[in-house]
Design a protein around this motif. Structure first.
Motif, short mmCIF file in Angstrom:
data_model
loop_
_atom_site.label_atom_id
_atom_site.label_comp_id
_atom_site.label_asym_id
_atom_site.label_seq_id
_atom_site.Cartn_x
_atom_site.Cartn_y
_atom_site.Cartn_z
N TYR A 263 77.83 105.48 139.80
CA TYR A 263 77.76 104.05 140.06
C TYR A 263 78.88 103.20 139.48
O TYR A 263 79.39 102.31 140.16
CB TYR A 263 76.42 103.51 139.54
N ALA A 264 79.26 103.42 138.24
CA ALA A 264 80.05 102.38 137.59
C ALA A 264 81.13 102.87 136.63
O ALA A 264 81.64 102.08 135.84
CB ALA A 264 79.11 101.42 136.84
N GLU B 100 80.34 94.81 140.08
CA GLU B 100 80.96 95.49 138.95
C GLU B 100 81.44 96.88 139.35
O GLU B 100 82.54 97.31 138.97
CB GLU B 100 79.98 95.59 137.78
N SER B 101 80.64 97.58 140.15
CA SER B 101 81.03 98.90 140.64
C SER B 101 82.30 98.81 141.48
O SER B 101 83.23 99.61 141.33
CB SER B 101 79.90 99.50 141.47
N LEU C 136 76.61 107.66 135.34
CA LEU C 136 77.67 106.67 135.16
C LEU C 136 78.70 106.81 136.27
O LEU C 136 79.14 105.82 136.87
CB LEU C 136 78.32 106.85 133.79
N SER D 253 75.85 102.51 147.04
CA SER D 253 76.97 102.94 146.20
C SER D 253 77.96 103.79 146.97
O SER D 253 79.16 103.77 146.69
CB SER D 253 76.46 103.71 144.98
N GLY E 178 84.04 103.92 137.67
CA GLY E 178 85.31 103.64 138.32
C GLY E 178 85.82 104.84 139.09
O GLY E 178 86.69 104.73 139.95
N SER F 212 84.60 96.44 141.37
CA SER F 212 85.72 96.06 140.51
C SER F 212 86.29 97.26 139.77
O SER F 212 87.51 97.46 139.72
CB SER F 212 85.28 94.98 139.52
N ARG F 213 85.41 98.06 139.18
CA ARG F 213 85.87 99.22 138.42
C ARG F 213 86.51 100.27 139.34
O ARG F 213 87.53 100.88 139.00
CB ARG F 213 84.72 99.82 137.63
N ALA G 186 75.56 94.24 139.98
CA ALA G 186 75.87 95.65 139.74
C ALA G 186 76.87 96.19 140.76
O ALA G 186 77.81 96.91 140.41
CB ALA G 186 74.59 96.48 139.75
#
Length: 442
Positions: free
Chosen positions: A374-375, A86-87, A371, A136, A377, A89-90, A83
């Motif tokens: 965390y993820a 991915e966070s 959203l 985060s 972007g 990366s975005r 997770a």
């Protein structure tokens, strides 16, 4: 659970009557100033004293050993690792596109002005660790700084008793994933003071005493409690700061098409941060208010941090604002200038694109604030307490300084010299004009 403010039929400026947390940072400044001054004067000794008092941890050293950061990264649960990656990366995709390009303007023949964007050299990134811990937030601070090209990144986060006096293991793991190896086990106002003024301190490693040094930073970013905010205010000017972040807040602009369970869940999601967190619903639908109230109490009671959520939702900072229509609702949310603003209406994007004041806007039923936390972007370090009227969230630009490089040749300066002299004389600064004329006198 939510207090009701009825603005239907009203044309008053809503800013003075909307729900808002009552926090006086100036009072906190005076209470915390002795801590900041003690760290400035006594360094490690004062940091150790206040860390024992506030965190219940006796520090033997400030800096987290690099091997502890590596170990935290290796021990991270696979699901959380995936997770976080991915966070990261975005966030990189979004923040990489924020980079600014050097621009040279040809003002006249022989005269140019180049605007260069230079990153801050050394940045202190504060990661909270009170009611909750925030790996985060490591991502949200570090990624834009790295994409801006900052040379040195320093993370400070409160020591945790259950982690042997080190910051939370997930915070350390996030640092490991991002390649940050300068981390300090210091929180609160003493961490801000340490970052701003630097600190020489003792270190006890394997029973041997030594000296370690936290070099001062040029800028401090990251959210924190009111004491962190007050310390940042004191240090502003000595270092740059991103903003004076207060308790988190969400506003939701909704009409009768909104799903009441979505609205209730999103209000609760921000309320669980802090008893002072603000959750505000702005709507023209009495039916939606009734439906939200019907599900809000049982949902809040069932959540893990039920007492914290109840305190937040029933506080003066939270509530429902009834408006005549969405046009008035738009004016209300612009006046409120929320850190997080959700639009749950018909044609949600149309309304979202008309919003002037918000830290971040979340459009439609499938873009909840969680959203963005965390993820998505996007960045979750955002202005609070109405500061979105004049300030932005953390971004690559936060870490860049624009510098104008002026380059004129002799002919270009001679062509404009009379105007420089005229303006210098008009401002009664004749030496300014003489500095230009001297170049053409033989």
């Amino acid at each position: 659970m939510l207090k009701l403010t009825d603005l239907r039929g009203s044309r008053r400026d809503p800013r003075g009557i909307l729900p808002r947390a009552q926090l006086d940072v100036s009072v906190a400044v005076e209470r915390i100033r002795p801590v900041v001054e003690a760290v400035h004067q006594r360094g490690f000794e004062a940091i150790r004293e206040y860390t024992t008092k506030f965190d219940g941890v006796d520090l033997t050293r400030l800096r987290v050993p690099e091997e502890a950061i590596v170990a935290a990264g290796e021990a991270l649960e696979p699901e959380i690792r995936e997770a976080l990656l991915e966070s990261i990366s975005r966030a990189r995709r979004v923040h990489r596109d924020q980079r600014r390009q050097e621009v040279t303007t040809q003002v006249v023949d022989g005269g140019t002005v180049t605007e260069r964007w230079i990153p801050v050299r050394r940045v202190g990134l504060y990661v909270p660790g009170g009611l909750a811990v925030y790996p985060s937030t490591v991502v949200m601070n570090v990624v834009p700084a790295q994409e801006a090209g900052v040379d040195a990144l320093v993370v400070a986060s409160p020591p945790q008793k259950e982690n042997g006096g080190l910051p939370d293991a997930r915070v350390l793991a996030a640092c490991a994933l991002l390649g940050v190896d300068e981390v300090y086990s210091v929180g609160g106002a003493q961490a801000v003071a340490m970052l701003g003024y630097g600190s020489r301190g003792r270190a006890e490693v394997d029973g041997a005493a030594g000296i370690e040094h936290c070099e001062p930073v040029d800028m401090i970013t990251g959210p924190g409690n009111i004491w962190v905010t007050a310390a940042k205010r004191i240090l502003q000017g000595t270092v740059g700061i991103d903003a004076e972040a207060g308790p988190t807040e969400i506003a939701i602009l909704a009409d009768d098409t909104a799903d009441p369970r979505h609205v209730a869940a999103d209000l609760i999601s921000q309320a669980e941060h802090d008893p002072l967190a603000a959750s505000v619903l702005v709507t023209d639908s009495e039916a939606l208010v009734e439906a939200v109230e019907a599900v809000l109490a049982p949902m809040a009671a069932a959540t893990k941090h039920a007492e914290r959520v109840r305190t937040s939702l029933t506080g003066d900072q939270s509530g429902v604002v009834l408006v005549d229509d969405l046009e008035q609702g738009l004016a209300v949310v612009d006046a409120y200038a929320a850190e997080h603003l959700e639009i749950q209406t018909r044609d949600a994007r149309q309304w979202a694109m008309r919003v002037r004041n918000a830290g971040a806007i979340f459009v439609g039923a499938w873009s909840p604030v969680s959203l963005g936390d965390y993820a998505a972007g996007s960045n979750h370090v955002l202005p609070t307490a109405g500061c979105a009227r004049h300030s932005s969230g953390l971004s690559v630009q936060s870490f860049l300084r624009g510098i104008h490089v002026v380059e004129y040749d002799e002919a270009a300066l001679k062509d404009v010299a009379r105007h420089v002299v005229a303006l210098a004389n008009a401002e009664d600064l004749p030496a300014h004009g003489e500095a230009v004329k001297a170049r053409f006198e033989r």
